[in-house]
Design an enzyme around this catalytic site. Structure first.
Site, mmCIF file in Angstrom:
data_model
loop_
_atom_site.group_PDB
_atom_site.id
_atom_site.type_symbol
_atom_site.label_atom_id
_atom_site.label_comp_id
_atom_site.label_asym_id
_atom_site.label_seq_id
_atom_site.Cartn_x
_atom_site.Cartn_y
_atom_site.Cartn_z
ATOM 1 N N HIS A 178 41.123 41.320 39.146
ATOM 2 C CA HIS A 178 40.465 42.214 40.313
ATOM 3 C C HIS A 178 40.438 41.937 41.517
ATOM 4 O O HIS A 178 41.051 40.837 41.763
ATOM 5 C CB HIS A 178 38.458 41.470 39.619
ATOM 6 C CG HIS A 178 38.729 40.218 40.510
ATOM 7 N ND1 HIS A 178 38.184 39.383 39.284
ATOM 8 C CD2 HIS A 178 37.733 40.082 41.602
ATOM 9 C CE1 HIS A 178 37.968 37.973 40.533
ATOM 10 N NE2 HIS A 178 37.457 38.636 41.237
ATOM 11 N N GLU A 203 26.852 40.140 41.022
ATOM 12 C CA GLU A 203 28.209 41.077 40.867
ATOM 13 C C GLU A 203 27.840 42.226 39.786
ATOM 14 O O GLU A 203 27.610 42.474 38.511
ATOM 15 C CB GLU A 203 29.223 40.274 40.785
ATOM 16 C CG GLU A 203 28.728 39.361 39.093
ATOM 17 C CD GLU A 203 30.690 38.705 39.335
ATOM 18 O OE1 GLU A 203 30.795 38.169 39.613
ATOM 19 O OE2 GLU A 203 30.866 38.930 38.387
ATOM 20 N N GLN A 211 35.476 44.285 41.337
ATOM 21 C CA GLN A 211 34.430 42.970 41.426
ATOM 22 C C GLN A 211 33.118 43.812 42.664
ATOM 23 O O GLN A 211 33.709 42.810 43.905
ATOM 24 C CB GLN A 211 34.608 42.255 41.041
ATOM 25 C CG GLN A 211 33.739 40.721 41.143
ATOM 26 C CD GLN A 211 33.725 39.537 41.963
ATOM 27 O OE1 GLN A 211 34.732 39.174 42.404
ATOM 28 N NE2 GLN A 211 33.699 38.646 40.748
ATOM 29 N N HIS A 235 38.041 40.075 48.569
ATOM 30 C CA HIS A 235 39.590 38.808 47.694
ATOM 31 C C HIS A 235 40.682 39.402 46.706
ATOM 32 O O HIS A 235 39.625 40.400 46.288
ATOM 33 C CB HIS A 235 39.118 36.893 47.330
ATOM 34 C CG HIS A 235 38.132 38.042 45.851
ATOM 35 N ND1 HIS A 235 36.723 37.662 46.199
ATOM 36 C CD2 HIS A 235 38.259 37.654 45.339
ATOM 37 C CE1 HIS A 235 35.587 38.162 45.257
ATOM 38 N NE2 HIS A 235 37.280 37.556 44.297
ATOM 39 N N GLU A 260 42.051 34.342 44.507
ATOM 40 C CA GLU A 260 40.983 34.118 43.638
ATOM 41 C C GLU A 260 42.016 33.440 42.253
ATOM 42 O O GLU A 260 43.036 34.605 42.342
ATOM 43 C CB GLU A 260 39.903 34.821 43.299
ATOM 44 C CG GLU A 260 38.998 34.098 42.009
ATOM 45 C CD GLU A 260 37.933 34.885 41.863
ATOM 46 O OE1 GLU A 260 37.981 35.296 42.868
ATOM 47 O OE2 GLU A 260 37.534 34.779 40.404
HETATM 48 C C1 MC0 Z 1 36.414 33.402 55.636
HETATM 49 N N1 MC0 Z 1 38.187 34.176 56.271
HETATM 50 C C2 MC0 Z 1 38.593 34.920 55.666
HETATM 51 C C3 MC0 Z 1 37.596 35.487 54.638
HETATM 52 N N2 MC0 Z 1 36.185 34.182 55.160
HETATM 53 N N3 MC0 Z 1 40.030 35.171 55.712
HETATM 54 C C4 MC0 Z 1 39.913 36.672 54.462
HETATM 55 N N4 MC0 Z 1 39.610 36.107 53.554
HETATM 56 C C5 MC0 Z 1 38.180 36.313 53.355
HETATM 57 N N5 MC0 Z 1 37.335 36.102 52.162
HETATM 58 C C6 MC0 Z 1 38.623 33.460 57.482
HETATM 59 C C7 MC0 Z 1 37.573 34.188 58.475
HETATM 60 O O1 MC0 Z 1 37.206 34.381 58.921
HETATM 61 C C8 MC0 Z 1 38.181 32.863 59.471
HETATM 62 O O2 MC0 Z 1 39.086 32.761 60.155
HETATM 63 C C9 MC0 Z 1 38.432 31.474 58.547
HETATM 64 O O3 MC0 Z 1 38.543 32.178 57.721
HETATM 65 C C10 MC0 Z 1 37.363 30.426 58.274
HETATM 66 O O4 MC0 Z 1 36.316 31.093 57.346
HETATM 67 P P1 MC0 Z 1 34.243 31.092 58.180
HETATM 68 O O5 MC0 Z 1 33.460 32.622 58.036
HETATM 69 O O6 MC0 Z 1 34.409 29.815 58.844
HETATM 70 O O7 MC0 Z 1 33.930 30.311 56.490
HETATM 71 P P2 MC0 Z 1 34.341 28.982 56.208
HETATM 72 O O8 MC0 Z 1 35.335 28.387 56.807
HETATM 73 O O9 MC0 Z 1 32.941 27.776 56.218
HETATM 74 O O10 MC0 Z 1 34.860 29.291 54.429
HETATM 75 C C11 MC0 Z 1 35.665 29.905 54.269
HETATM 76 C C12 MC0 Z 1 36.253 29.650 52.676
HETATM 77 C C13 MC0 Z 1 34.894 30.344 52.375
HETATM 78 C C14 MC0 Z 1 37.631 30.867 52.842
HETATM 79 C C15 MC0 Z 1 36.446 28.515 52.387
HETATM 80 O O11 MC0 Z 1 34.687 31.168 52.179
HETATM 81 C C16 MC0 Z 1 34.807 29.901 50.521
HETATM 82 O O12 MC0 Z 1 35.440 28.966 49.993
HETATM 83 N N6 MC0 Z 1 35.615 31.181 49.666
HETATM 84 C C17 MC0 Z 1 35.698 30.530 48.209
HETATM 85 C C18 MC0 Z 1 34.471 31.217 47.450
HETATM 86 C C19 MC0 Z 1 33.912 32.956 47.839
HETATM 87 O O13 MC0 Z 1 33.919 33.769 48.340
HETATM 88 N N7 MC0 Z 1 32.810 33.314 46.559
HETATM 89 C C20 MC0 Z 1 33.011 34.535 46.931
HETATM 90 C C21 MC0 Z 1 33.272 35.079 45.383
HETATM 91 P P3 MC0 Z 1 38.896 33.063 62.362
HETATM 92 O O14 MC0 Z 1 40.541 32.995 62.044
HETATM 93 O O15 MC0 Z 1 37.556 33.580 62.682
HETATM 94 O O16 MC0 Z 1 38.963 30.863 61.703
HETATM 95 S S1 MC0 Z 1 32.667 34.448 43.902
HETATM 96 C C22 MC0 Z 1 33.918 35.324 43.165
HETATM 97 O O17 MC0 Z 1 34.534 36.277 43.167
HETATM 98 C C23 MC0 Z 1 32.956 34.653 41.339
HETATM 99 C C24 MC0 Z 1 32.029 35.209 40.768
HETATM 100 C C25 MC0 Z 1 34.047 35.505 40.251
HETATM 101 O O18 MC0 Z 1 36.130 36.007 40.862
HETATM 102 O O19 MC0 Z 1 34.818 35.488 39.127
#
Ligand code: MC0
Length: 146
Positions: A7, A43, A60, A84, A134
């Site tokens: 997705h 979602e 998604q 993503h 992912e």
């Molecule tokens: C953050 N950054 C990204 C980003 N999110 N870059 C590209 N794409 C994204 N989606 C970048 C920020 O701009 C920042 O860069 C750096 O990463 C740190 O971000 P932050 O804003 O300080 O946030 P953190 O570090 O607290 O968290 C970022 C992180 C988090 C990726 C670790 O979002 C995470 O754990 N994501 C995985 C879970 C997720 O996204 N769940 C939602 C979809 P700079 O350069 O400014 O430092 S759930 C889903 O999809 C499920 C239900 C499914 O598929 O079934």
């Protein structure tokens, strides 16, 4: 082995309005909806096509359920857009271990629950040329209750 685009995750402020845009503009219908409290999202999955490995590819659409969720934080900073991409695999544990051994940060020690009973993990965007990535193993068809 990665076998398909599972997705593309799109962050939005209003899920119902965004679903309606994709229906009215392209004719895509909702295949499945759910709330994932752990991930902080509501979602909608819009199926685009079946794939040759027996799976499917989806859009998604993601609305945050709380401001401090990953999608909530991302929306506040960037506004709506592609959040993503997700690759499908029959073996999320094996692919995650392989990717980790190559120096990419895998965000979860063990895969967690994703859409439709799938098992998911994420790769850090800073290790993937700016793309939050992912990995997904879909639930067995008989276990999927959409
Ligand atoms: C953050 N950054 C990204 C980003 N999110 N870059 C590209 N794409 C994204 N989606 C970048 C920020 O701009 C920042 O860069 C750096 O990463 C740190 O971000 P932050 O804003 O300080 O946030 P953190 O570090 O607290 O968290 C970022 C992180 C988090 C990726 C670790 O979002 C995470 O754990 N994501 C995985 C879970 C997720 O996204 N769940 C939602 C979809 P700079 O350069 O400014 O430092 S759930 C889903 O999809 C499920 C239900 C499914 O598929 O079934």
């Amino acid at each position: 082995m990665l076998t398909r685009i599972d997705h593309i995750g799109i962050a939005c402020f209003d899920l119902d309005k965004t679903v309606e845009f994709y229906r009215a503009t392209y004719g895509f219908e909702v295949f499945h909806t759910e709330v994932n409290e752990e991930q902080g999202v509501r979602e909608a999955m819009l199926k685009i096509n079946e794939t040759s490995d027996g799976g499917a590819s989806y859009l998604q659409l993601l609305e945050p359920t709380r401001e401090d969720s990953a999608v909530g934080k991302w929306l506040a900073k960037n506004g709506e857009g592609v959040h993503h991409i997700a690759f499908g695999t029959a073996d999320v544990d094996g692919v995650a271990a392989d990717v980790r051994s190559k120096g990419v940060r895998v965000l979860y020690d063990e895969p967690r629950r994703g859409s439709m009973g799938s098992r998911i993990t994420f790769l850090h965007p800073k290790d993937c040329h700016g793309v939050l990535t992912e990995l997904v193993t879909a639930a067995a068809p008989e276990a999927t209750d959409h």
